[in-house]
Design a protein around this motif. Structure first.
Motif, short mmCIF file in Angstrom:
data_model
loop_
_atom_site.label_atom_id
_atom_site.label_comp_id
_atom_site.label_asym_id
_atom_site.label_seq_id
_atom_site.Cartn_x
_atom_site.Cartn_y
_atom_site.Cartn_z
N VAL A 176 10.44 -1.82 20.15
CA VAL A 176 10.33 -2.62 21.37
C VAL A 176 9.14 -2.13 22.18
CG1 VAL A 176 11.47 -3.38 23.48
CG2 VAL A 176 12.83 -2.95 21.41
N PHE A 177 8.21 -3.04 22.46
CA PHE A 177 7.01 -2.71 23.22
C PHE A 177 7.19 -3.11 24.68
CE2 PHE A 177 5.72 -3.10 18.89
CZ PHE A 177 4.63 -2.27 18.72
N ASN A 178 6.63 -2.30 25.56
CA ASN A 178 6.54 -2.66 26.97
C ASN A 178 5.12 -2.34 27.42
OD1 ASN A 178 6.92 -1.50 30.09
ND2 ASN A 178 7.91 -3.44 29.66
N ALA A 179 4.37 -3.39 27.76
CA ALA A 179 2.95 -3.22 28.13
C ALA A 179 2.70 -3.86 29.48
CB ALA A 179 2.05 -3.84 27.07
N TYR A 180 1.67 -3.37 30.18
CA TYR A 180 1.31 -3.92 31.48
C TYR A 180 0.63 -5.28 31.31
CZ TYR A 180 2.31 0.69 33.42
OH TYR A 180 2.93 1.85 33.79
N THR A 181 0.92 -6.17 32.26
CA THR A 181 0.35 -7.53 32.20
C THR A 181 -0.99 -7.64 32.91
OG1 THR A 181 1.51 -8.17 34.24
CG2 THR A 181 2.66 -8.53 32.13
N GLY A 182 -1.31 -6.71 33.79
CA GLY A 182 -2.57 -6.78 34.52
C GLY A 182 -2.49 -7.59 35.80
N VAL A 183 -1.32 -8.08 36.16
CA VAL A 183 -1.18 -8.88 37.38
C VAL A 183 -1.49 -8.04 38.61
CG1 VAL A 183 0.47 -10.12 38.82
CG2 VAL A 183 0.45 -10.48 36.35
N ILE A 224 -5.77 -5.25 36.79
CA ILE A 224 -6.30 -5.81 35.55
C ILE A 224 -6.75 -4.74 34.58
CG2 ILE A 224 -8.69 -6.02 36.33
CD1 ILE A 224 -6.66 -8.62 34.29
N ASN A 225 -7.08 -3.55 35.09
CA ASN A 225 -7.53 -2.46 34.22
C ASN A 225 -6.39 -1.92 33.35
OD1 ASN A 225 -10.30 -2.36 35.10
ND2 ASN A 225 -9.56 -1.45 37.00
N LEU A 226 -5.15 -2.20 33.72
CA LEU A 226 -4.00 -1.73 32.94
C LEU A 226 -3.53 -2.77 31.92
CD1 LEU A 226 -1.80 0.01 35.68
CD2 LEU A 226 -3.22 1.11 33.93
N MET A 227 -4.12 -3.93 31.95
CA MET A 227 -3.65 -5.02 31.10
C MET A 227 -3.65 -4.62 29.63
SD MET A 227 -5.24 -8.81 30.76
CE MET A 227 -4.58 -10.01 29.61
N GLY A 228 -2.50 -4.81 28.98
CA GLY A 228 -2.38 -4.51 27.55
C GLY A 228 -2.12 -3.06 27.23
N MET A 246 -7.13 -14.12 33.62
CA MET A 246 -6.89 -13.37 32.40
C MET A 246 -5.58 -12.60 32.42
SD MET A 246 -10.55 -11.78 31.22
CE MET A 246 -9.71 -10.96 29.85
N ALA A 247 -5.05 -12.32 33.58
CA ALA A 247 -3.80 -11.57 33.64
C ALA A 247 -2.72 -12.31 32.85
CB ALA A 247 -3.38 -11.38 35.09
N LEU A 248 -1.91 -11.54 32.16
CA LEU A 248 -0.90 -12.12 31.28
C LEU A 248 0.31 -12.60 32.07
CD1 LEU A 248 -0.25 -12.67 28.31
CD2 LEU A 248 0.79 -10.40 28.19
N ARG A 249 0.53 -13.90 32.03
CA ARG A 249 1.68 -14.53 32.67
C ARG A 249 2.16 -15.67 31.78
NH1 ARG A 249 -2.27 -14.71 36.48
NH2 ARG A 249 -2.39 -16.97 36.18
N PRO A 250 3.37 -16.14 31.96
CA PRO A 250 3.85 -17.25 31.12
C PRO A 250 3.00 -18.51 31.24
CG PRO A 250 5.68 -16.22 32.28
CD PRO A 250 4.44 -15.63 32.85
N ASP A 251 2.34 -18.70 32.40
CA ASP A 251 1.55 -19.90 32.62
C ASP A 251 0.04 -19.64 32.54
OD1 ASP A 251 1.48 -18.32 34.86
OD2 ASP A 251 1.61 -19.98 36.29
N SER A 252 -0.37 -18.46 32.08
CA SER A 252 -1.80 -18.15 32.02
C SER A 252 -2.44 -18.77 30.79
CB SER A 252 -2.01 -16.63 32.02
OG SER A 252 -1.46 -16.06 30.85
#
Length: 533
Positions: free
Chosen positions: A233-240, A243-247, A50-56
């Motif tokens: 401009v948004f900067n958000a955590y990917t959760g990599v 995971i609790n910080l994702m989004g 679920m972590a946000l990555r270009p290949d997820s």
């Protein structure tokens, strides 16, 4: 059987027992561990995916949401502007709409930052008018408050008399009125030109930085269609990393503090709008960062609901969300210099000094003071509540109804003749709703998760049961064999006793029949007259 062959057979049998017992022990231990830690193992795998990555797997859904997004806009038609100076008559408003626009969102200018596991991006959306889903036409004429004139006049509130008179002259020169009549199209995306705006943009040398006019036209959604600049401009955590910080928001416009509100009220935090915290509870507060208000709106748990067969928690915008210190002292830093009764959020600093105040539609959850200022508003929970329904374990969005209303403060201004004798009123102008619900197809995909968790527990139970059976097989087999041997020995003893008695009788000889004893007599020989008898 030869002794050597017997030893080999015993050794082979012993090795087989040890092997099966060891395997059963291992399976039993695996079953216990799997049952204890299966959920953690599954969560670890799921979090990695679920972590946000270009290949997820979720990247494409994050970049271009697959859901149908509709933006419903309602405008208030002011039916009695000629009575605005009459203190005995309230403004009468008539709700028009909805005017529905289909939204196609996208994220652009994406940059990944592995050093702090975050991603920077801009939002861009295309809007298409949906005539079939609308109650009205873009050509509908709407009478509304003159937001341009009011914005110009409101700036004089904190200016000296000379600058205030210049604005007053400009309002008279360009024949500005308290109200304007425009089409829906002009009020929304297309915008309309105004002489006051043109003059302000060309005479910046007179007012310097006191007057900021970023647009050449006025429209509530002007420049929003197809633009990636308006919301910042948004900067958000990917959760990599976590995971609790994702989004969750890290920075907005490259800053961790907006600067529009003091203290913690200006901190950039909460969800960016796509992902929400995991492992939610009824005590959790879900924060949603809204760039149009330059702040985070807190949502609190209200009830349990079920959407498409998935249980979720409903988090709603309550009194805390729209309070500015009246009910919750910690919210006083949201006043922005204009502390008003609970129910309105002062976003003037965020909107270039325009006296703009956000609320829920029809002043839902606001102090009755606001509803009593006008006629035509009827707050209703079903129609005007701001809420989102989230699956508590994963934070999956099941349903969202984002609803906000824009209001402007009209008040007497002594150096501006157009507003000298007006009442002080928070005037409702427009409200909009964006409602999204998870599709049955996406819900079906998500229902696999609890099934996998249950399947893992069942698998763990089967492993444990097989292990116990394998461990107990040979002891039970040996026990059964011993019992069988005992029963066999007892039977043999009985047979042995019977055979012994028979043998003894055989040794004693055959028994004489009593009948024979009685009928057979011994023959005796006597001599009579010289003859034997």
């Amino acid at each position: 059987m030869p002794q050597k062959s017997k030893n080999i057979q015993m050794f082979g049998s012993s090795s087989k027992v040890i092997f099966i017992s060891a395997l059963g022990f291992l399976l039993g231990i695996c079953g216990i561990l799997c049952g204890m830690f299966w959920e953690q193992i599954f969560d670890s795998i799921l979090n990695k995916e679920m972590a946000l990555r270009p290949d997820s797997v979720i990247y494409s859904r994050w970049k271009n949401p697959p859901l149908d997004l509709n933006l419903d806009i309602y405008l208030y038609n002011w039916t009695n502007p000629e009575d605005f100076g009459n203190s005995s008559v309230k403004p009468i408003l008539e709700q028009c709409g909805p005017y529905r626009f289909r939204e196609k969102p996208d994220k652009v200018d994406i940059n990944w930052h592995p050093e702090n596991a975050s991603v920077t991006y801009r939002r861009k959306s295309l809007y298409y008018f949906d005539a079939a889903g609308s109650n009205g036409s873009l050509d509908d004429m709407i009478v509304t408050l003159n937001a341009v004139a009011l914005s110009a006049a409101a700036k004089t509130k904190h200016w000296d008399a000379m600058n205030a008179r210049l604005v007053n002259v400009g309002l008279k020169m360009y024949q500005q009125e308290v109200s304007v009549t425009k089409t829906v199209d002009e009020l929304l995306f297309t915008g309309y030109s105004d002489d006051m705006m043109t003059a302000a943009r060309t005479m910046t040398h007179l007012f310097g930085t006191k007057v900021e006019v970023p647009f050449d036209k006025f429209g509530w959604f002007y420049t929003r269609n197809g633009s990636a600049e308006l919301t910042g401009v948004f900067n958000a955590y990917t959760g990599v990393d976590d995971i609790n910080l994702m989004g969750q928001m890290h920075t907005w416009n490259y800053k961790t503090h907006s600067g529009f509100f003091e203290s913690h009220c200006g901190m950039i935090n909460g969800s960016a709008g796509e992902f929400y915290p995991k492992n939610l509870t009824p005590d959790s507060i879900v924060g949603l960062f809204t760039p149009d208000m330059c702040r985070t709106v807190p949502l609190e748990y209200s009830e349990d609901v079920e959407i498409e067969g998935i249980k979720g928690y409903k988090y709603s915008g309550g009194p805390r969300a729209v309070d500015n210190g009246t009910l919750y002292p910690e919210n006083q830093c949201f006043c922005g210099g204009e502390c008003v009764p609970s129910g309105l959020m002062n976003v003037s600093a965020c909107r270039f000094g325009t006296p703009a105040f956000m609320s829920f539609p029809h002043f839902y959850q606001a102090d009755p003071y606001y509803v009593d200022q006008v006629e035509g508003l009827e707050p209703n929970k079903e129609k005007h509540e701001f809420y989102m329904i989230l699956e508590p374990k994963t934070g999956l969005t099941l349903e969202v109804a984002a609803r906000f209303q824009v209001n402007m403060l009209v008040e007497p201004l002594k150096d501006v003749s157009l507003y000298e004798d007006v009442p002080r009123i928070f005037f409702p102008l427009i409200w909009f709703e964006q409602k999204v619900r998870i599709t049955p197809e996406l819900a079906s995909e998500w229902k696999i998760i609890p099934r996998v968790l249950l399947g893992g527990q069942i698998f763990a139970g089967v492993l444990f049961a097989i292990g116990v059976i394998m461990l107990a097989w040979y002891p039970m087999k040996h026990l059964c064999s011993m019992r069988k041997n005992r029963r066999g020995n007892s039977t043999n003893k009985i047979h042995s006793n019977e055979n012994g008695v028979a043998e003894l009788k055989s040794m004693q000889g055959p028994e004489q029949s009593p009948l024979l004893e009685k009928t057979i007599k011994p023959i005796t020989i006597t001599e009579s007259n010289g003859k034997k008898e």
